[in-house]
Scaffold this motif. Structure first.
Motif, PDB file in Angstrom:
ATOM      1  N   SER A 290     -11.101  -1.387   3.898  1.00  0.00           N
ATOM      2  CA  SER A 290     -11.121  -1.837   2.504  1.00  0.00           C
ATOM      3  C   SER A 290     -12.489  -2.415   2.145  1.00  0.00           C
ATOM      4  O   SER A 290     -13.282  -2.733   3.023  1.00  0.00           O
TER       5      SER A 290
ATOM      6  N   TYR B 197      -8.555   0.044  -0.942  1.00  0.00           N
ATOM      7  CA  TYR B 197      -8.229   0.485   0.413  1.00  0.00           C
ATOM      8  C   TYR B 197      -8.497   1.983   0.563  1.00  0.00           C
ATOM      9  O   TYR B 197      -8.354   2.744  -0.391  1.00  0.00           O
TER      10      TYR B 197
ATOM     11  N   LYS C  70      -9.141  -5.794  -3.749  1.00  0.00           N
ATOM     12  CA  LYS C  70      -9.592  -4.954  -2.642  1.00  0.00           C
ATOM     13  C   LYS C  70      -9.163  -3.525  -2.913  1.00  0.00           C
ATOM     14  O   LYS C  70      -8.062  -3.276  -3.385  1.00  0.00           O
TER      15      LYS C  70
ATOM     16  N   CYS D  27      -6.240   6.834  -1.092  1.00  0.00           N
ATOM     17  CA  CYS D  27      -7.680   6.663  -0.954  1.00  0.00           C
ATOM     18  C   CYS D  27      -8.369   7.264  -2.185  1.00  0.00           C
ATOM     19  O   CYS D  27      -8.110   8.420  -2.534  1.00  0.00           O
TER      20      CYS D  27
ATOM     21  N   ALA E 237      -4.602  -0.584   5.436  1.00  0.00           N
ATOM     22  CA  ALA E 237      -5.079  -1.963   5.337  1.00  0.00           C
ATOM     23  C   ALA E 237      -6.333  -2.197   6.167  1.00  0.00           C
ATOM     24  O   ALA E 237      -7.119  -3.096   5.872  1.00  0.00           O
TER      25      ALA E 237
ATOM     26  N   LEU F 144       0.812  -1.220   0.000  1.00  0.00           N
ATOM     27  CA  LEU F 144       0.000   0.000   0.000  1.00  0.00           C
ATOM     28  C   LEU F 144       0.849   1.275   0.000  1.00  0.00           C
ATOM     29  O   LEU F 144       0.312   2.370   0.160  1.00  0.00           O
TER      30      LEU F 144
ATOM     31  N   ALA G 133      -3.838   5.227   1.889  1.00  0.00           N
ATOM     32  CA  ALA G 133      -4.733   4.094   2.112  1.00  0.00           C
ATOM     33  C   ALA G 133      -4.175   3.205   3.221  1.00  0.00           C
ATOM     34  O   ALA G 133      -2.964   3.032   3.338  1.00  0.00           O
TER      35      ALA G 133
ATOM     36  N   ASP H  66     -14.906   4.238   2.999  1.00  0.00           N
ATOM     37  CA  ASP H  66     -15.405   2.992   2.410  1.00  0.00           C
ATOM     38  C   ASP H  66     -16.918   3.049   2.232  1.00  0.00           C
ATOM     39  O   ASP H  66     -17.455   2.560   1.234  1.00  0.00           O
TER      40      ASP H  66
END
Length: 147
Positions: A43, A52, A50, A31, A40, A26, A38, A59
């Motif tokens: 997500s 993140y 995925k 984002c 972990a 990442l 971003a 999200d």
């Protein structure tokens, strides 16, 4: 000597397996909602990979309207190694060796100098990302690799 090589090979394979299990890198993932780093911990499943986010609120924003953020989400799939390029994202032809351009933190390949120049002549990375990673281009020029 052979024992040392076998040990090093086993150690490298174990390290690769741990990295794979830990998820994608990442480091360059931003984002797709606000552009922050971003994480972990936040997500959603997206196109077999995925995406993140920088926080839990992003999200939920993404889930409400994923099409609005598709190009940046697709770009993130690529920059994190979850998607691999299979064709030129402009002409959908085979990529020619050496015909690449930087788009944000990614290196993207092109089929011809014309396609490469079109992207390099765009001043804004957001416009480049929209052009290369929109849903149509992404579907034809990239494959998500199952993790």
């Amino acid at each position: 000597m052979k024992l040392r090589i076998a040990f090093l090979s086993a150690a490298l394979l174990a390290a690769a397996a741990l990295a794979w299990a830990a998820g994608p890198d990442l480091t360059h993932a931003k984002c797709p909602i606000v552009g922050g780093q971003a994480m972990a911990s936040s997500s959603v499943d997206y196109k077999g990979g995925k995406v993140y986010f920088c926080c839990a609120g992003c999200d939920e924003t993404f889930k409400a309207d994923p099409k609005k953020y598709a190009a940046k989400a697709n770009y993130q799939l690529f920059v994190t190694g979850q998607a691999k390029q299979i064709a030129c994202p402009l002409a959908f032809e085979a990529v020619s060796p050496g015909l690449t351009a930087k788009v944000g933190d990614a290196t993207v390949g092109f089929c011809c100098p014309s396609c490469k120049d079109e992207i390099e002549n765009m001043a804004d990375d957001d416009a480049k990302i929209e052009k290369i990673f929109n849903d149509e281009a992404f579907a034809k020029a990239f494959n998500v690799v199952p993790q």
